[in-house]
Design an enzyme around this catalytic site. Sequence first.
Site, PDB file in Angstrom:
ATOM      1  N   SER A   1     -14.579  -0.402  -8.372  1.00 48.88           N
ATOM      2  CA  SER A   1     -15.823  -0.381  -9.340  1.00 48.88           C
ATOM      3  C   SER A   1     -15.395   0.135 -10.410  1.00 48.88           C
ATOM      4  O   SER A   1     -15.916  -0.150 -11.456  1.00 48.88           O
ATOM      5  CB  SER A   1     -17.159   0.131  -8.658  1.00 48.88           C
ATOM      6  OG  SER A   1     -17.124   1.134  -8.511  1.00 48.88           O
TER       7      SER A   1
ATOM      8  N   GLU B   1       0.438  -1.224   0.246  1.00 49.86           N
ATOM      9  CA  GLU B   1       0.496  -0.194  -0.287  1.00 49.86           C
ATOM     10  C   GLU B   1       0.985   1.315   0.153  1.00 49.86           C
ATOM     11  O   GLU B   1       1.570   1.630   0.889  1.00 49.86           O
ATOM     12  CB  GLU B   1      -1.393  -0.085   1.406  1.00 49.86           C
ATOM     13  CG  GLU B   1      -2.428  -0.014   1.545  1.00 49.86           C
ATOM     14  CD  GLU B   1      -2.802  -0.709   0.205  1.00 49.86           C
ATOM     15  OE1 GLU B   1      -3.430  -0.101  -1.479  1.00 49.86           O
ATOM     16  OE2 GLU B   1      -3.593  -1.991   0.503  1.00 49.86           O
TER      17      GLU B   1
ATOM     18  N   ASP C   1      -5.367  -0.619 -10.252  1.00 50.55           N
ATOM     19  CA  ASP C   1      -6.735  -1.288 -10.545  1.00 50.55           C
ATOM     20  C   ASP C   1      -6.527  -1.697 -11.153  1.00 50.55           C
ATOM     21  O   ASP C   1      -7.546  -2.848 -12.181  1.00 50.55           O
ATOM     22  CB  ASP C   1      -7.506   0.254  -9.910  1.00 50.55           C
ATOM     23  CG  ASP C   1      -7.308   0.235  -8.427  1.00 50.55           C
ATOM     24  OD1 ASP C   1      -6.756  -0.381  -7.596  1.00 50.55           O
ATOM     25  OD2 ASP C   1      -7.884   1.679  -8.142  1.00 50.55           O
TER      26      ASP C   1
ATOM     27  N   TYR D   1      -2.484  12.024   0.727  1.00 51.89           N
ATOM     28  CA  TYR D   1      -3.034  11.350  -0.313  1.00 51.89           C
ATOM     29  C   TYR D   1      -1.739  12.665  -1.068  1.00 51.89           C
ATOM     30  O   TYR D   1      -0.640  11.664  -1.041  1.00 51.89           O
ATOM     31  CB  TYR D   1      -3.130  11.389  -0.969  1.00 51.89           C
ATOM     32  CG  TYR D   1      -3.055  10.447  -2.425  1.00 51.89           C
ATOM     33  CD1 TYR D   1      -2.873   9.407  -2.618  1.00 51.89           C
ATOM     34  CD2 TYR D   1      -2.580  11.189  -3.585  1.00 51.89           C
ATOM     35  CE1 TYR D   1      -1.917   7.805  -3.651  1.00 51.89           C
ATOM     36  CE2 TYR D   1      -2.116  10.111  -5.008  1.00 51.89           C
ATOM     37  CZ  TYR D   1      -1.969   8.914  -4.529  1.00 51.89           C
ATOM     38  OH  TYR D   1      -1.427   8.418  -5.982  1.00 51.89           O
TER      39      TYR D   1
ATOM     40  N   GLY E   1     -13.942   0.395  -2.207  1.00 49.31           N
ATOM     41  CA  GLY E   1     -12.244   0.055  -1.804  1.00 49.31           C
ATOM     42  C   GLY E   1     -12.587  -1.771  -2.999  1.00 49.31           C
ATOM     43  O   GLY E   1     -11.139  -2.164  -2.758  1.00 49.31           O
ATOM     44  N   LEU E   2     -13.174  -1.710  -3.473  1.00 42.99           N
ATOM     45  CA  LEU E   2     -13.039  -2.582  -4.759  1.00 42.99           C
ATOM     46  C   LEU E   2     -13.433  -1.958  -5.617  1.00 42.99           C
ATOM     47  O   LEU E   2     -12.360  -3.412  -6.829  1.00 42.99           O
ATOM     48  CB  LEU E   2     -14.722  -3.798  -4.715  1.00 42.99           C
ATOM     49  CG  LEU E   2     -14.456  -4.993  -3.334  1.00 42.99           C
ATOM     50  CD1 LEU E   2     -15.658  -5.576  -3.074  1.00 42.99           C
ATOM     51  CD2 LEU E   2     -13.011  -5.510  -3.687  1.00 42.99           C
TER      52      LEU E   2
ATOM     53  N   SER F   1     -27.567   2.184 -17.908  1.00 47.82           N
ATOM     54  CA  SER F   1     -27.376   2.267 -16.670  1.00 47.82           C
ATOM     55  C   SER F   1     -28.018   0.752 -15.766  1.00 47.82           C
ATOM     56  O   SER F   1     -28.923   1.864 -15.604  1.00 47.82           O
ATOM     57  CB  SER F   1     -26.531   3.185 -15.902  1.00 47.82           C
ATOM     58  OG  SER F   1     -26.661   2.162 -14.046  1.00 47.82           O
TER      59      SER F   1
HETATM   60  P1  ADP Z   1     -14.501   2.454  -6.505  1.00 44.81           P
HETATM   61  O1  ADP Z   1     -13.942   2.680  -5.009  1.00 44.81           O
HETATM   62  O2  ADP Z   1     -15.749   1.855  -6.356  1.00 44.81           O
HETATM   63  O3  ADP Z   1     -14.005   2.496  -7.460  1.00 44.81           O
HETATM   64  P2  ADP Z   1     -15.142   5.717  -7.364  1.00 44.81           P
HETATM   65  O4  ADP Z   1     -15.359   6.644  -6.166  1.00 44.81           O
HETATM   66  O5  ADP Z   1     -13.421   5.245  -8.279  1.00 44.81           O
HETATM   67  O6  ADP Z   1     -15.398   4.230  -6.220  1.00 44.81           O
HETATM   68  O7  ADP Z   1     -16.000   5.199  -8.765  1.00 44.81           O
HETATM   69  C1  ADP Z   1     -17.424   4.769  -8.413  1.00 44.81           C
HETATM   70  C2  ADP Z   1     -18.545   5.871  -9.621  1.00 44.81           C
HETATM   71  O8  ADP Z   1     -17.992   4.251 -11.240  1.00 44.81           O
HETATM   72  C3  ADP Z   1     -19.483   5.853  -9.521  1.00 44.81           C
HETATM   73  O9  ADP Z   1     -20.285   6.974  -8.520  1.00 44.81           O
HETATM   74  C4  ADP Z   1     -20.127   5.349 -10.775  1.00 44.81           C
HETATM   75  O10 ADP Z   1     -19.582   6.547 -11.599  1.00 44.81           O
HETATM   76  C5  ADP Z   1     -19.216   4.518 -11.306  1.00 44.81           C
HETATM   77  N1  ADP Z   1     -19.256   3.179 -11.292  1.00 44.81           N
HETATM   78  C6  ADP Z   1     -19.148   2.523 -10.758  1.00 44.81           C
HETATM   79  N2  ADP Z   1     -20.323   1.115 -11.069  1.00 44.81           N
HETATM   80  C7  ADP Z   1     -21.027   1.469 -11.375  1.00 44.81           C
HETATM   81  C8  ADP Z   1     -22.337   0.459 -11.782  1.00 44.81           C
HETATM   82  N3  ADP Z   1     -22.147  -0.024 -11.455  1.00 44.81           N
HETATM   83  N4  ADP Z   1     -22.995   1.269 -12.914  1.00 44.81           N
HETATM   84  C9  ADP Z   1     -22.814   2.658 -12.593  1.00 44.81           C
HETATM   85  N5  ADP Z   1     -21.770   3.659 -12.259  1.00 44.81           N
HETATM   86  C10 ADP Z   1     -20.489   3.185 -11.985  1.00 44.81           C
HETATM   87 MG    MG Z   2     -12.248   3.659  -8.106  1.00 44.07          MG
END
Ligand code: ADP
Ligand code: MG
Length: 382
Positions: free
Chosen positions: A123, A31, A168, A218, A120-121, A65
Amino acid sequence: MRELITKSFLEIFAQEPIHAFAPGRINLIGEHTDYQEGFVFPAAVAQGIYFGIQKNNSNSARIHSFDFNEDFRFDVKSFSPRKGHWGNYIMGMVSQLNQAGYEIEGFDMVFGGNIPVGSGLSSSAALSVGVGTSISGLFDLDIPKKSLALYAQKSENLFEGLNCGIMDPYASAFGKADHALLLDCRSNSHEEVPISLGQYSLLLVNTNVKHKLADSAYNKRRSACEESVDILSSTFTGIKTLRDIAEADLPKVKSILPKELFSKAKHVILEDVRVHQAGESLRSGELGKFGELMKASHKSLSQDYEVSCEELDFLAKESWKKKYVLGSRMMGGGFGGCTINLLENNHILEFKKSIATSYLAAFNIEPDFIEVKPSDGARLVK
Ligand code: ADP
Ligand code: MG
């Protein structure tokens, strides 16, 4: 999930889509090492985002979406960033692909998944890499995984303004079932390390807090590392980042750097060492050793690097007390998010109950639990 995406696609666009999937990721250890060109140890997880996509013989991208039940449309030849909107990740990728010389025409897309957003995964990396994978499949572009990971990173940099690392999207693209990726953030290449957990499992506990300090801290930590490199480079000639300093040089480093900078540099230098030790211990199936490294990593992040918080420290310490937990540490940038825990399968229920009770009592917040398993990376799905 795949069936739901197909059904939704048929309803909205009245044709059969092709499918892709991109997973989220965990980081086993390593990390705050990526921006010093060091080592990290992520794995893709089973949770991810499914995509249905098809050409529409126009210049429009029409996106639905599924999770947010929302539509977004843009002209693939001409668009501008829209920070904070999920459509931004898609435009960001199309922009990167355009710049790389790929001819992208109009497409229809429906996507949705089961990665908890913002816990934290990563997305967002799954979304970006999945968009790249589905477009590559749809237009027969055969884009290499490493390029997809680099485009996804650049896309988040340029469109969302996030100074994020390669880890990531790289993990989402290259993940392999029952393996973790020992990733070198200088060469952007990795080694696959088989992980056989036997009667143990990986479980995330989400603090469900996000302290405001995160972004400013950060940036401060990044600058502290750069300052240390500046100071050290007159003694250690030719170093580019802290990655170039060996563990054996720590006493010398200590004698040169001011106390504040030294503790930060020490974290980065020793965390790189821990990543390699973790690779060794997982290769040889020594899970107990790996657990100890997780604990050392947490202590270093909390005490030396100072990026933990009360909630993360509480969860880690509670977990260390339990005999059936081999290791526990904060995962991610810090100041909130999840801990990652390695524990015996047949104590998972007991663990969840105990942690939920004590965490609620201490902070009046319910934690979330997320079971994770090293899984395959992004792919087209038949
Ligand atoms: P993370 O840590 O999960 O990556 P982020 O804030 O970096 O969190 O990213 C999250 C953003 O990515 C959401 O606000 C959305 O804009 C987009 N996102 C992630 N997953 C989805 C999903 N299943 N459907 C629509 N948008 C998504
Ligand atoms: Mg992210």
